[in-house]
Design an enzyme around this catalytic site. Structure first.
Site, short mmCIF file in Angstrom:
data_model
loop_
_atom_site.label_atom_id
_atom_site.label_comp_id
_atom_site.label_asym_id
_atom_site.label_seq_id
_atom_site.Cartn_x
_atom_site.Cartn_y
_atom_site.Cartn_z
N GLN A 1 0.79 -1.27 0.14
CA GLN A 1 -0.30 -0.23 0.05
C GLN A 1 1.20 1.49 -0.39
OE1 GLN A 1 -3.40 -1.61 3.23
NE2 GLN A 1 -3.84 0.22 1.93
N HIS A 2 0.15 2.70 -0.47
CA HIS A 2 0.74 3.62 -0.12
C HIS A 2 1.56 3.92 -1.16
CE1 HIS A 2 -1.53 2.42 3.44
NE2 HIS A 2 -0.30 2.25 4.38
N ASP B 1 -2.51 -5.22 0.76
CA ASP B 1 -2.06 -6.32 1.32
C ASP B 1 -2.27 -6.69 2.27
OD1 ASP B 1 -1.34 -4.84 1.86
OD2 ASP B 1 1.39 -4.97 2.16
#
EC number: 2.7.1.17
Length: 487
Positions: free
Chosen positions: A71-72, A245
């Site tokens: 992520q991110h 995830d």
């Protein structure tokens, strides 16, 4: 027997599983490494994905494909779809100052944190995409001027599998969008005003899809590597919306409302499946969305399985022997406490903290006591995260323990003593990739819910709680010191 493919493009590697769409039975798999670092050229992910496909024997017989990923991460594209600079990953902390600035600009202190929690379900920290965009705008203005669109790692890989057909074709899902800092799980809409606040101007962003909507179709020539912008060929194999995830892992283990998943990777995550969004102004709980239409409030710690690795290295034993040593010592390790902030900590927000050992006596100066205290310390930090979820209204019927750290017999047996709850440990597996594959099966088979792929062979562990373990840990955790700059 329709087959489906699920990818896990994690920080460390790309894993691919191919499974029977109806039963979830494994058919074949492949994997390839990613480069180390906190910023990575996305092309490295693409090369790893193609290598994993080759190792698994190709995708020629699958009915649907889905990609889950870390992520991110900030993937910036120019108007032609070219990557502007290496992607800043979730674990890149250079935007910590940008996070503090965004909170200050929203009123500062409690008011600023409440503003962000109400707006997008999270409070800015260096992990989130919005803070990385602010850093880019302030520190690399020439690169920032070239950016036309921003997306996340799994979005970019899905787009590449579709043949990179143009910025308007970028797609994402609720779970990954909810970790950007400019999409609201509560409203299901982007907050482009917050993106503009972070970056200085608005950018193209991926369309956010529902849990079983197609993100496009697989371009049969994509894995041969056509240049971005070449346009897709006619494929017909649908691409799932993908997932972050943690949301994919929840889908992979079949988590349902009332379940809390504790994932012991390099870092630790504790998250629950919830019916309502969370908004924690303290910032401890990030109010993410999940991959089914529900929500996934989550707490992240920086130190999980690495605590076991470090202790095993200190004692010069393997992980299995570390587990045996820990189980040979009594609960509470006769008062020895390890506070495991080895790389600083994210929850609590102590980025400069160091680890600490308390209660060292002649009696506790043994490998067994240190091994036990390290396992208990790691689990106590995660139990604090569990408490934060409960404070936000999470229901905890059972704890599902996954990740590399869950392979330790000591962790499995000590966890119910620390958490004070029943612990279920599914068999070791690639649950993020499995979750992506389960989403692909949902897309291929249709229906109102994904197929039931309940993992077989789960262990269940129960034990009487030992409150003294957490009481001693609580007394020690706030007495750790910050690291000292040797300069």
């Amino acid at each position: 027997m329709p087959l489906v493919a699920g990818f896990d493009s994690s920080t460390q590697s790309c894993k691919l599983v191919i499974r029977d769409a109806e039963t979830g039975e494994p058919v074949r798999e492949g994997r390839a490494r990613h480069p180390d670092g906190t910023e990575v050229d996305p092309q490295a992910w693409w090369h790893a994905l193609r290598s994993a496909v080759d190792a698994a024997g190709g995708l020629g017989d699958v009915a649907a494909v889905s990609v889950a990923g870390q992520q991110h991460g900030m993937v910036c594209l120019d108007e032609a779809g070219r990557v502007v600079r290496p992607a800043l990953l979730w674990n890149d902390t250079r935007s910590a100052g940008a996070a503090a600035a965004l909170i200050e600009e929203a009123g500062g202190g409690a008011a600023g944190r409440r503003f962000w929690a109400d707006a997008v379900g999270l409070v800015p920290v260096a992990s989130f995409t919005a803070t990385k965009l602010r850093w880019l705008a302030r520190h690399e203005p020439a690169n920032a001027a070239r950016v036309a669109a921003v997306c996340l790692p799994h979005d970019w890989l899905t787009w590449r599998l579709a043949g990179a057909p143009g910025l308007a074709a970028l797609r994402t899902d609720r779970s990954d969008a909810s970790g950007t800092g400019y999409w609201s799980p509560a409203t299901g809409e982007y907050r482009l005003d917050l993106l503009e606040r972070a970056f200085g101007r608005r950018l193209a962003v991926p369309v956010v899809l529902g849990p079983a909507e197609a993100a496009g179709t697989l371009d049969p020539t994509a894995l041969a590597g056509p240049p971005p912008g070449a346009g897709p060929a006619t494929g017909g194999v649908p691409l799932g919306p993908g997932a972050g995830d943690n949301a994919a892992a929840a889908l992979g283990v079949g988590a349902r409302p009332g379940d809390v998943v504790v994932s012991l990777g390099t870092s630790g995550t504790v998250f629950s499946v919830a019916e309502a969004p969370a908004a924690d102004p303290s910032g401890a709980v990030a109010g993410f969305a999940d991959a089914t239409g529900r929500y996934l409030p989550l707490v992240c710690t920086l130190n999980a399985a690495r605590v076991l690795d470090a202790t095993a290295g200190l004692l010069r034993v393997g992980l299995d022997e570390l587990s045996d040593l820990a189980l040979s010592a009594p609960p509470g390790a006769d008062g020895l406490v390890v506070v495991p902030y080895l790389e600083g900590e994210r929850t609590p927000d102590r980025p400069s903290a160091t680890g600490a050992v308390h209660g060292l006596t002649l009696a506790t100066s043994t490998p067994a006591h240190l091994a036990r205290a390290a396992v208990e310390g790691m689990l106590c930090a995660l139990a604090d995260a569990l408490d934060a979820l409960v404070a936000q209204g999470a229901r905890v019927d059972r704890v599902i323990l996954v990740g590399g750290g869950a392979r330790s017999a000591a962790v499995r047996r000590i966890a119910p003593q620390v958490f004070g709850r029943r612990v279920v440990v599914p068999p070791p597996g690639e649950y993020v990739a499995d979750g992506a594959a389960r989403q692909a099966a949902w897309l291929a088979l249709g229906g109102d819910a994904p197929p039931d792929w309940s993992p077989a062979g789960a262990e269940e562990h129960s034990a009487d709680p030992v409150p003294a373990v957490r009481e001693r840990y609580a007394a020690a955790r706030d007495r750790v010191l910050d690291r000292v700059d040797p300069a």
